[in-house]
Design a protein around this motif. Sequence first.
Motif, PDB file in Angstrom:
ATOM      1  N   UNK A   1     -15.316   3.182  -3.829  1.00  0.00           N
ATOM      2  CA  UNK A   1     -14.746   2.919  -4.856  1.00  0.00           C
ATOM      3  C   UNK A   1     -13.716   3.706  -5.513  1.00  0.00           C
ATOM      4  N   UNK A   2     -14.294   4.953  -5.653  1.00  0.00           N
ATOM      5  CA  UNK A   2     -13.416   5.855  -6.355  1.00  0.00           C
ATOM      6  C   UNK A   2     -11.941   6.150  -5.637  1.00  0.00           C
ATOM      7  N   UNK A   3     -12.090   6.198  -4.475  1.00  0.00           N
ATOM      8  CA  UNK A   3     -11.020   6.294  -3.653  1.00  0.00           C
ATOM      9  C   UNK A   3      -9.966   5.266  -3.799  1.00  0.00           C
ATOM     10  N   UNK A   4     -10.409   4.140  -3.807  1.00  0.00           N
ATOM     11  CA  UNK A   4      -9.405   2.916  -3.953  1.00  0.00           C
ATOM     12  C   UNK A   4      -8.933   3.125  -5.186  1.00  0.00           C
ATOM     13  N   UNK A   5      -9.454   3.319  -6.234  1.00  0.00           N
ATOM     14  CA  UNK A   5      -9.103   3.326  -7.671  1.00  0.00           C
ATOM     15  C   UNK A   5      -8.156   4.674  -7.609  1.00  0.00           C
ATOM     16  N   UNK A   6      -8.385   5.515  -7.046  1.00  0.00           N
ATOM     17  CA  UNK A   6      -7.309   6.991  -7.024  1.00  0.00           C
ATOM     18  C   UNK A   6      -6.187   6.460  -6.411  1.00  0.00           C
ATOM     19  N   UNK A   7      -6.237   5.713  -5.501  1.00  0.00           N
ATOM     20  CA  UNK A   7      -4.862   5.412  -4.735  1.00  0.00           C
ATOM     21  C   UNK A   7      -3.933   4.543  -5.647  1.00  0.00           C
ATOM     22  N   UNK A   8      -4.890   3.697  -6.119  1.00  0.00           N
ATOM     23  CA  UNK A   8      -4.125   2.658  -7.125  1.00  0.00           C
ATOM     24  C   UNK A   8      -3.432   3.109  -8.237  1.00  0.00           C
ATOM     25  N   UNK A   9      -4.017   4.398  -8.655  1.00  0.00           N
ATOM     26  CA  UNK A   9      -3.561   5.219 -10.144  1.00  0.00           C
ATOM     27  C   UNK A   9      -2.355   5.841  -9.402  1.00  0.00           C
ATOM     28  N   UNK A  10      -2.469   6.398  -8.487  1.00  0.00           N
ATOM     29  CA  UNK A  10      -1.308   7.391  -7.967  1.00  0.00           C
ATOM     30  C   UNK A  10       0.044   6.392  -7.628  1.00  0.00           C
ATOM     31  N   UNK A  11      -0.244   5.531  -7.195  1.00  0.00           N
ATOM     32  CA  UNK A  11       0.821   4.533  -6.645  1.00  0.00           C
ATOM     33  C   UNK A  11       1.010   3.599  -7.998  1.00  0.00           C
ATOM     34  N   UNK A  12       0.718   3.786  -8.975  1.00  0.00           N
ATOM     35  CA  UNK A  12       1.195   2.598 -10.227  1.00  0.00           C
ATOM     36  C   UNK A  12       2.356   2.921 -10.544  1.00  0.00           C
ATOM     37  N   UNK A  13       3.025   4.158 -10.544  1.00  0.00           N
ATOM     38  CA  UNK A  13       4.689   4.101 -10.769  1.00  0.00           C
ATOM     39  C   UNK A  13       5.518   3.308  -9.933  1.00  0.00           C
ATOM     40  N   UNK A  14       4.962   3.223  -8.688  1.00  0.00           N
ATOM     41  CA  UNK A  14       5.988   2.419  -7.747  1.00  0.00           C
ATOM     42  C   UNK A  14       5.778   1.067  -7.724  1.00  0.00           C
ATOM     43  N   UNK A  15       4.364   0.382  -8.127  1.00  0.00           N
ATOM     44  CA  UNK A  15       4.400  -0.996  -8.082  1.00  0.00           C
ATOM     45  C   UNK A  15       4.010  -1.671  -9.564  1.00  0.00           C
ATOM     46  N   UNK A  16       4.098  -0.748 -10.496  1.00  0.00           N
ATOM     47  CA  UNK A  16       3.704  -1.145 -11.835  1.00  0.00           C
ATOM     48  C   UNK A  16       4.833  -1.230 -12.785  1.00  0.00           C
ATOM     49  N   UNK A  17       5.802  -1.622 -12.176  1.00  0.00           N
ATOM     50  CA  UNK A  17       7.239  -1.950 -13.178  1.00  0.00           C
ATOM     51  C   UNK A  17       7.166  -3.347 -13.581  1.00  0.00           C
ATOM     52  N   UNK A  18       6.246  -4.216 -13.196  1.00  0.00           N
ATOM     53  CA  UNK A  18       6.468  -5.741 -13.489  1.00  0.00           C
ATOM     54  C   UNK A  18       4.996  -6.015 -13.853  1.00  0.00           C
ATOM     55  N   UNK A  19       4.873  -7.181 -14.772  1.00  0.00           N
ATOM     56  CA  UNK A  19       3.619  -7.767 -14.997  1.00  0.00           C
ATOM     57  C   UNK A  19       2.691  -7.936 -14.086  1.00  0.00           C
ATOM     58  N   UNK A  20       3.514  -8.642 -12.942  1.00  0.00           N
ATOM     59  CA  UNK A  20       2.414  -8.689 -11.552  1.00  0.00           C
ATOM     60  C   UNK A  20       1.836  -7.270 -11.032  1.00  0.00           C
ATOM     61  N   UNK A  21       2.418  -6.350 -11.093  1.00  0.00           N
ATOM     62  CA  UNK A  21       2.038  -5.027 -10.629  1.00  0.00           C
ATOM     63  C   UNK A  21       0.959  -4.316 -11.662  1.00  0.00           C
ATOM     64  N   UNK A  22       1.133  -4.686 -12.947  1.00  0.00           N
ATOM     65  CA  UNK A  22       0.156  -4.163 -14.016  1.00  0.00           C
ATOM     66  C   UNK A  22      -1.349  -5.095 -13.658  1.00  0.00           C
TER      67      UNK A  22
END
Length: 466
Positions: free
Chosen positions: A300-321
């Motif tokens: 579970x923490x591995x998935x969360x870590x990957x999601x956090x590190x990649x947030x600058x890539x896909x988190x620029x829109x409301x859907x990504x957030x």
Amino acid sequence: MKLTSPDKGWSWMVLIAAFGVMFIQGIFIGTLGIIHLALLDRYQDTNLRTSLAGSIFACANTAGGIVTSVLVDKYSCRVVTVTGSLLFTLGLAVCAFPVSLDIVIFSYGVLAGIGSSMTNTAAYFVVGYNFKLRQNMASGFSTSGISLGGLFMPTAIEMIREFYGNRIFFVLLAGIALQPCFLGFMYFPSYLEESRKHTSLAQNRKTTPSVPAGFRSWLRIMKNPGFVCFAGCLCLTQLGVFVMYLHFPNYVTTMGLSVMEASYLLNVRGVCSLVARLSVSSLVNVNNHNVQETTLLFGMFTFLALASMLLPIYGSSFGGLLIYCIFLGFYGDSVFSILNIINIKLVGLQHFASATGIEFAAMGICIFIGPSFVGKVIDVGGTYDLCFIITGILIMLGGILSLLSGVFQTSSAEKLQHNDISIDRTIDTLKIDMGQPSTECVHSRNNQEDMTLTSGSKLLQQVDRN
């Protein structure tokens, strides 16, 4: 004084009360970022200095667990919860008055933080003391209150703040913080809680009286490598999670979205967290020892870590957030639904309260450092993107420590089983002292009844034949 038996009777009412306390805790966790925005709007100070209030609150809320464990040992979960609720209310009520930011940092950060810690940590303890066979299910249900509290309340509280202003906002929060005072009166003492105290007193008589009992317990726990690894896991992972709790609403506003949209995202996180807590506790409860809890947490923490590190890539829109909030909800808080059972497996029932207190204290220190560091980075011109990448790396390291703790957990299982037998004998002694039949007497009586029924049925069969 009537004591509650594990898994039966009044224990279920205690579970409901603990759920209510956790629900209130979830409200304040979910509104942590909204309170930060309210203080920024009210005082117009730097991000670093304003975030000190929320950071100290989060730190005291968890670091106070080690003090709470000592108070619970000396008094009871009920006394600690009622006292903590009153302190919690006082700290928030002060913020409703036109005081300086320094006073708010002390009242909200220190007073309210310590009070919140006393109510929250005692809720974990009281569930562990009232359930044994259904420990996973009870822990999952009680901690799901945190997710449910953070589900819709942040949006409602933000609406109230926008309509009535910051003063009524803090008055409302103070009223919410008073509710654990009434719920705490439902925490009746249990046989497991009293047996643990009797066992501790018996051990204290055999050891040097110059060394405090709590300190000896802490030293014994810190020699457990599995516990040390798991405590490190909690420190690193919750550091990252609380960075998101405190700074995520402000990060959303920097992306051009409104505060209300940020609260909607927090609601999504709350829904996912609720589902995850119930699912993980149910999965562990029906698990036939094929998968360890610590191994599950690693994934579970591995998935969360990957999601956090990649947030600058896909988190620029409301859907990504929105996608990130789903990951944060599913994988960020599920550890607390199985925290009791992991600690009991690592250190045993006798020391699990002290172990939980140490873990909360360690988490509190890391939680204080993380959000404050991010606030400093933003003030000097840094970006949230770099902070989220570092946060993801720390969460990844925490997952690895969780995996290591499972290795040491297996080696100490036989010793802990022996300790549980000793506690069961202490419970039987308490029942006999209070004029109630012990567990062995009940089993013996049931066996005698079974033998009587068997002989009676044989006699009836013989009469029928004749």
